[in-house]
Design a protein around this motif. Structure first.
Motif, PDB file in Angstrom:
ATOM      1  N   ILE A  13      32.653  -8.197 -22.451  1.00 39.83           N
ATOM      2  CA  ILE A  13      33.373  -7.841 -23.372  1.00 39.83           C
ATOM      3  C   ILE A  13      34.689  -9.026 -23.128  1.00 39.83           C
ATOM      4  O   ILE A  13      35.008  -9.596 -24.126  1.00 39.83           O
ATOM      5  N   ILE A  62      33.396 -12.138 -24.611  1.00 42.58           N
ATOM      6  CA  ILE A  62      33.555 -12.411 -25.893  1.00 42.58           C
ATOM      7  C   ILE A  62      34.981 -12.823 -26.491  1.00 42.58           C
ATOM      8  O   ILE A  62      35.016 -13.546 -27.152  1.00 42.58           O
ATOM      9  N   VAL A 115      29.716 -15.662 -28.004  1.00 42.70           N
ATOM     10  CA  VAL A 115      30.320 -14.487 -28.460  1.00 42.70           C
ATOM     11  C   VAL A 115      29.012 -13.963 -28.756  1.00 42.70           C
ATOM     12  O   VAL A 115      28.732 -12.494 -28.296  1.00 42.70           O
ATOM     13  N   TRP A 127      27.116 -13.147 -25.197  1.00 42.48           N
ATOM     14  CA  TRP A 127      28.076 -11.934 -24.377  1.00 42.48           C
ATOM     15  C   TRP A 127      28.014 -10.714 -24.982  1.00 42.48           C
ATOM     16  O   TRP A 127      28.026  -9.395 -24.162  1.00 42.48           O
ATOM     17  N   ALA A 128      27.970 -10.634 -26.345  1.00 44.41           N
ATOM     18  CA  ALA A 128      27.671  -9.231 -27.162  1.00 44.41           C
ATOM     19  C   ALA A 128      26.207  -8.804 -26.539  1.00 44.41           C
ATOM     20  O   ALA A 128      26.137  -7.711 -26.246  1.00 44.41           O
ATOM     21  N   THR A 129      25.408  -9.417 -26.665  1.00 43.05           N
ATOM     22  CA  THR A 129      24.251  -9.307 -26.220  1.00 43.05           C
ATOM     23  C   THR A 129      24.018  -8.853 -24.707  1.00 43.05           C
ATOM     24  O   THR A 129      23.302  -7.842 -24.211  1.00 43.05           O
ATOM     25  N   PHE A 135      26.453  -7.546 -23.086  1.00 39.27           N
ATOM     26  CA  PHE A 135      27.134  -6.234 -22.879  1.00 39.27           C
ATOM     27  C   PHE A 135      26.290  -5.180 -23.019  1.00 39.27           C
ATOM     28  O   PHE A 135      26.315  -4.256 -22.472  1.00 39.27           O
ATOM     29  N   ALA A 136      25.605  -5.289 -24.352  1.00 39.90           N
ATOM     30  CA  ALA A 136      24.722  -4.071 -24.655  1.00 39.90           C
ATOM     31  C   ALA A 136      23.539  -4.078 -23.573  1.00 39.90           C
ATOM     32  O   ALA A 136      23.353  -2.775 -23.300  1.00 39.90           O
TER      33      ALA A 136
END
Length: 495
Positions: free
Chosen positions: A79, A82, A425, A428-430, A432-433
């Motif tokens: 997070i 991102i 972004v 790191w969104a990927t 994080f998930a």
């Protein structure tokens, strides 16, 4: 001889003595100063791997974590990355790549200090968030900075520098985790932060950024410093200036042009697929994974071995980057990861240990940590260690360093700052998930389930490389831009 020329022959021929003219050590000093940020990034990213087991045995019960807190401790870094990537989208073009890297020192220093002094779990999470912000800024800024100061002949080797230093950082964390308490691990993270800040104070800005901001004299001095006074830096400066002057600010309507949308989409999907291989949750939860598989050695030693393998593989990739080509290494990398994740899937599916979450069967997470390490060791449990080693080896051979390098090579100059931030972004969104879901998936289905998913992704990576990724080996940034502009050639004209 004229008949031997074809459409793919560069119009600007390179002289035979060009190689000796780029042997200027200051270029490598500047690149090293920047990629120290990736050392910090790698160190901070895998911080939970060594810290979670120590926290579970901490005398203070308030510092013990359940599976949900472990998931957040591992994933909150993403997070922050991102947020850092979004910030870099603005800072890269406003204040320059070098100063963006230097600003990352602020959240990085604060985050490590907060974790070192933490007496509550939420303080650890906040510290992880701050170091993640710093990581997002450096991940977006450093590859672009290194690419823009590098000569085409060494851009492949220097472009792999961010990944190599990130691996060095992770290995340093694994090794220090063998001897240092977790609070001192946070304190040790401050050392490279201060060294990077000191060195960057004496490094030049990117010549391309300077020319974009109408600072030609400063750009000339920077390029002379980077190439050496005896080099033909004026010709390169003029070439950069022509490239910059031929471009205008990007508009939404420009995204309909293949010159913009093709390299942006390739970069975004490469960073997405890079993370979908599962490398982040594997590295973040490395010791807990080994505890689940009952490896014969202690998990912290297994983690250090994997870190050493990862370092060796990125060094090999750096040596081959400008010889074997980008696509060949991407194919090799994805195929090795495919075989390794398939082996890991079969091995963990056949393990006799219960795939249910052990934390549900014991009164505390600390007891769970001991329970995970207490399964009987069988002769087959060496296979997960070998599988993880080859997963990391395969990733570091190609899909680790080359995605960073290609992003900085193929993105158009006018969109480079914004697009690189977008890539970070998405990446790191990927991450994080996946990192958030990983522990819950292991709890619900067993360790084999996420690795089966990663195995399928590796096949998709091979197909994507074949259909979408261009070969940029030995090409200047201007030649690469012209390839996407024309769709048929890498050549550029003198005027």
């Amino acid at each position: 001889m004229a008949s031997e020329r074809n459409e793919a022959t560069p119009l600007l021929q390179k002289k035979k003595n060009d190689r000796k003219k780029i042997r200027n050590s200051w270029l490598f000093v500047a690149a090293f100063s920047a990629v120290l940020g990736n050392f910090i990034f790698g160190y901070a990213m895998v911080f939970p791997s060594a810290v979670i087991p120590q926290l579970q045995m901490d005398k203070d019960p308030s510092m013990h974590m359940d599976v949900h807190q472990m998931s957040w401790f591992g994933s909150v870094f993403a997070i922050g990355a991102i947020v850092g990537g979004l910030s870099a989208m603005v800072m890269n073009d406003k204040i320059g790549r070098k100063h963006s890297i230097m600003i990352s020192v602020i959240p990085s220093t604060a985050g490590f200090l907060m974790m070192a002094a933490a007496n509550k779990v939420w303080l650890l999470l906040l510290g992880r968030l701050l170091t993640g912000i710093a990581g997002g800024i450096t991940a977006s800024s450093i590859p672009v900075y290194v690419s823009e100061i590098s000569h085409p002949r060494v851009r492949g080797a220097l472009g792999s520098g961010p990944q190599i230093m990130a691996v060095f950082g992770s290995l340093a964390l694994y090794l220090l985790g063998l001897i240092l308490p977790w609070r001192w691990l946070a304190v040790a993270g401050e050392v490279p932060v201060l060294i990077m800040l000191l060195l960057l104070c004496f490094m030049p800005n990117s010549p391309r950024y300077l020319i974009t901001n109408n600072k030609r004299d400063e750009a000339s001095r920077a390029l002379q410093w980077l190439r050496g006074p005896d080099s033909n830096y004026i010709t390169e400066l003029n070439q950069i200036e022509r490239s910059v002057n031929s471009q205008v600010g990007i508009q939404w309507s420009d995204l309909r042009s293949p010159f913009f949308y093709k390299p942006i989409l390739i970069s975004v999907f490469m960073r997405f697929l890079q993370q979908m291989t599962g490398i982040t949750p594997i590295l973040v939860y490395l010791q807990p994974i080994f505890e689940k598989t009952s490896i014969s050695l202690k998990p912290e030693f297994d983690a250090a071995i994997v870190g050493g393998v990862r370092l060796c593989s990125v060094v090999i990739a750096a040596a081959l980057m400008d010889k074997a080509g980008r696509k060949a290494l991407l194919y090799t990398s994805a195929f090795i990861m495919y075989l390794a994740t398939l082996t890991m899937t079969i091995s963990t599916h056949q393990l006799s240990c219960d795939s249910r979450n052990i934390t549900a069967e014991v009164p505390s997470a600390a007891d769970a940590y001991g329970a995970m390490a207490g399964h009987a060791v069988s002769s087959g449990t060496i296979i997960p260690l070998i599988s993880i080693m080859f997963i990391v080896f395969g990733y570091a051979m190609g899909w680790g360093p080359i995605t960073w390098l290609l992003m900085s090579e193929i993105l158009p100059m006018t969109a480079r700052g914004v697009a690189s931030g977008l890539c970070v972004v998405v990446s790191w969104a990927t991450a994080f998930a996946l990192t958030q879901i990983f522990m819950h998936a292991v709890e619900a289905y067993g360790l084999y389930a996420p690795f089966l998913f990663f195995c399928v992704i590796c096949v998709l990576n091979i197909i994507f490389t074949a259909k979408c990724v261009p070969e940029t080996k030995g090409r200047t940034l201007e030649e690469i831009e012209n390839y996407f502009r024309t769709g048929r050639t890498f050549t550029i004209a003198e005027s």
